[in-house]
Write a protein that holds these residues in place. Sequence first.
Motif, PDB file in Angstrom:
ATOM      1  N   VAL A 166       0.729  -1.375   0.153  1.00 30.23           N
ATOM      2  CA  VAL A 166      -0.021   0.010  -0.004  1.00 30.23           C
ATOM      3  C   VAL A 166       0.830   1.177  -0.160  1.00 30.23           C
ATOM      4  O   VAL A 166       1.905   1.483   0.724  1.00 30.23           O
ATOM      5  CB  VAL A 166      -0.652   0.051   1.388  1.00 30.23           C
ATOM      6  N   ASP A 167       0.625   2.132  -0.888  1.00 28.49           N
ATOM      7  CA  ASP A 167       1.364   3.236  -1.016  1.00 28.49           C
ATOM      8  C   ASP A 167       0.659   4.565  -1.167  1.00 28.49           C
ATOM      9  O   ASP A 167       0.263   5.072  -2.441  1.00 28.49           O
ATOM     10  CB  ASP A 167       2.510   3.005  -2.228  1.00 28.49           C
ATOM     11  N   VAL A 168       0.249   5.160  -0.168  1.00 32.72           N
ATOM     12  CA  VAL A 168      -0.841   6.230  -0.128  1.00 32.72           C
ATOM     13  C   VAL A 168      -0.267   7.398   0.494  1.00 32.72           C
ATOM     14  O   VAL A 168      -0.997   8.607   0.446  1.00 32.72           O
ATOM     15  CB  VAL A 168      -2.082   5.692   0.639  1.00 32.72           C
ATOM     16  N   ASN A 169       0.863   7.314   1.016  1.00 31.47           N
ATOM     17  CA  ASN A 169       1.660   8.828   1.708  1.00 31.47           C
ATOM     18  C   ASN A 169       2.164   9.717   0.769  1.00 31.47           C
ATOM     19  O   ASN A 169       2.545   9.410  -0.575  1.00 31.47           O
ATOM     20  CB  ASN A 169       2.577   8.334   2.565  1.00 31.47           C
ATOM     21  N   THR A 170       2.186  10.906   1.167  1.00 31.25           N
ATOM     22  CA  THR A 170       2.599  12.035   0.119  1.00 31.25           C
ATOM     23  C   THR A 170       4.359  11.539   0.294  1.00 31.25           C
ATOM     24  O   THR A 170       4.855  11.656   1.641  1.00 31.25           O
ATOM     25  CB  THR A 170       2.585  13.499   1.007  1.00 31.25           C
ATOM     26  N   PRO A 171       5.042  11.400  -0.492  1.00 30.66           N
ATOM     27  CA  PRO A 171       6.463  11.029  -0.429  1.00 30.66           C
ATOM     28  C   PRO A 171       7.283  12.329  -0.033  1.00 30.66           C
ATOM     29  O   PRO A 171       6.661  13.474  -0.333  1.00 30.66           O
ATOM     30  CB  PRO A 171       6.879  10.585  -2.007  1.00 30.66           C
ATOM     31  N   PRO A 172       8.506  12.290   0.418  1.00 40.21           N
ATOM     32  CA  PRO A 172       9.246  13.551   0.662  1.00 40.21           C
ATOM     33  C   PRO A 172       9.902  14.131  -0.594  1.00 40.21           C
ATOM     34  O   PRO A 172       9.707  13.406  -1.619  1.00 40.21           O
ATOM     35  CB  PRO A 172      10.511  12.952   1.423  1.00 40.21           C
ATOM     36  N   ALA A 173      10.149  15.234  -0.680  1.00 40.77           N
ATOM     37  CA  ALA A 173      10.851  15.907  -1.498  1.00 40.77           C
ATOM     38  C   ALA A 173      12.207  15.257  -2.053  1.00 40.77           C
ATOM     39  O   ALA A 173      12.759  14.708  -1.218  1.00 40.77           O
ATOM     40  CB  ALA A 173      10.981  17.283  -1.278  1.00 40.77           C
ATOM     41  N   PRO A 174      12.653  15.290  -3.366  1.00 38.94           N
ATOM     42  CA  PRO A 174      13.990  14.613  -3.738  1.00 38.94           C
ATOM     43  C   PRO A 174      14.960  15.494  -3.129  1.00 38.94           C
ATOM     44  O   PRO A 174      15.014  16.623  -2.921  1.00 38.94           O
ATOM     45  CB  PRO A 174      13.788  14.492  -5.263  1.00 38.94           C
ATOM     46  N   THR A 175      16.161  14.949  -3.055  1.00 41.02           N
ATOM     47  CA  THR A 175      17.244  15.488  -3.050  1.00 41.02           C
ATOM     48  C   THR A 175      18.140  15.519  -4.401  1.00 41.02           C
ATOM     49  O   THR A 175      18.206  14.577  -5.137  1.00 41.02           O
ATOM     50  CB  THR A 175      18.228  15.130  -1.584  1.00 41.02           C
ATOM     51  N   PHE A 176      18.848  16.780  -4.512  1.00 41.43           N
ATOM     52  CA  PHE A 176      19.836  16.785  -5.537  1.00 41.43           C
ATOM     53  C   PHE A 176      21.453  16.963  -5.065  1.00 41.43           C
ATOM     54  O   PHE A 176      21.473  17.294  -4.305  1.00 41.43           O
ATOM     55  CB  PHE A 176      19.808  17.916  -6.344  1.00 41.43           C
TER      56      PHE A 176
END
Length: 161
Positions: free
Chosen positions: A32-42
């Motif tokens: 189950v994948d329903v969360n808001t993911p974290p922002a990416p890092t560069f």
Amino acid sequence: MPATQGPLAVTFSGGADAAGNPAPVPTGSISVDVNTPPAPTFTLGGGYNLGTQIKWSANETNAGGDQTGKVYFVAIDTGEAAPISISIDQDGIATWTMANGVENKQSGRISITNTNGNSANPTFSPFTAKGTLDIYGVFVSNTGNQSNITASPQLAAVVMN
């Protein structure tokens, strides 16, 4: 109550086919994948400024969720207000909404295909904007979940000439 994500246990019982024969119990796993993911890092690569390209990598640390997808980025002049929103159409084309007076100097996307949440390292992206730039990004997982735009840029004061 916040949404949760991770493994989901499913139990099947009493199944039968159309003739009334007991059906085999299916096996497998569901995530189950329903969360808001974290922002990416560069991370900028050494000698990142290649004139018409930028050398860098992107990372997504969505623990328990999908870590494959795309990172969409936008570059603006350093010190300008953060982007307000982003919309992505079904063709994967991103449209950034900027604060009044803020110009989108460069935008694009990076694919994250590794299951550990990393882009190729290094990744080379078309990049022709010049000046000292702040770069913001959002992650959109293959399951369709999108991170929020951060208040501060993921990369600040990147010099491109």
